[in-house]
Design an enzyme around this catalytic site. Sequence first.
Site, PDB file in Angstrom:
ATOM      1  N   SER A 139       0.898  -1.275   0.035  1.00 34.70           N
ATOM      2  CA  SER A 139      -0.026  -0.063   0.091  1.00 34.70           C
ATOM      3  C   SER A 139       0.788   1.261  -0.020  1.00 34.70           C
ATOM      4  O   SER A 139       1.989   1.199   0.646  1.00 34.70           O
ATOM      5  CB  SER A 139      -0.895   0.204   1.305  1.00 34.70           C
ATOM      6  N   TYR A 153      -2.446  -0.444  10.213  1.00 34.35           N
ATOM      7  CA  TYR A 153      -2.615  -0.930   8.662  1.00 34.35           C
ATOM      8  C   TYR A 153      -1.262  -0.575   8.061  1.00 34.35           C
ATOM      9  O   TYR A 153      -0.683  -1.402   7.216  1.00 34.35           O
ATOM     10  CB  TYR A 153      -3.711  -0.181   8.151  1.00 34.35           C
TER      11      TYR A 153
END
Length: 252
Positions: A139, A153
């Site tokens: 990501s 995350y």
Amino acid sequence: MTTTLITGASSGLGAEMARQLAARGEDLALCARRTDRLEELRTEILAAHPERRVALRTLDVTDPDQVPVVFEELRAELGGLDRVVVNAGLGKGAALGTGQAAANRETATTNFLGALAQTEAAVEVFRAQRSGHLVMVSSMSAMRGMPKSMTTYAATKIGAAFLAEGLRTELHGTELGRTVDVTVLYPGYIASEMNEQVAQQTPLMVSTEKGVRSMVAAIEKRADSACVPALPWAPLSVVMKHAPLGVLKRLL
């Protein structure tokens, strides 16, 4: 002909990758916890591409004993696995110390320990085959420590990226390194179930189809790493890594 295994394939980026790779002539091994959605996806793909092979398995990537069994079953059924896309993940999270540690643990377990289990299983197959292509879906949040609900995350996504990069470093200059490739993808804002709320807050969101098209292009080039889509995320990655903290916070 390439055979690609995709985890987290029941929706979002994983499902769209399956559609686009099938359209490019690839056979598929699709895994997810929600098998009803996998069945619907297989029906859709075979209606458009009846010559494709699409194998399905239920998979919980947080079960380290199940992952290698499922990968081996799919390898045996399809006669090999040329590529494994480590895509399954969660986006839950809360600011640290706010009484929601369970959500952060769930994300950490799925996104990092799950990625580790998938990588172990994939590389075991590749070592036996003496060939393969590992694709780690990280990501853009992995570029820098993120605040609040993104903290855990982002930490899991840089951890997953480093698993893949560590493998690439190990294989560099070896005989196996000539036949096993490692790609790390850093997606920006791409429409999916995971970031539906973000879609209302940023003009940088692109459609699932467009975003995954960039991901598939990088996969097929067997790039070492790629920010996807490249614009604006490749130049933004430099800003995210090196901007002073005050500037970064204003951008987030």
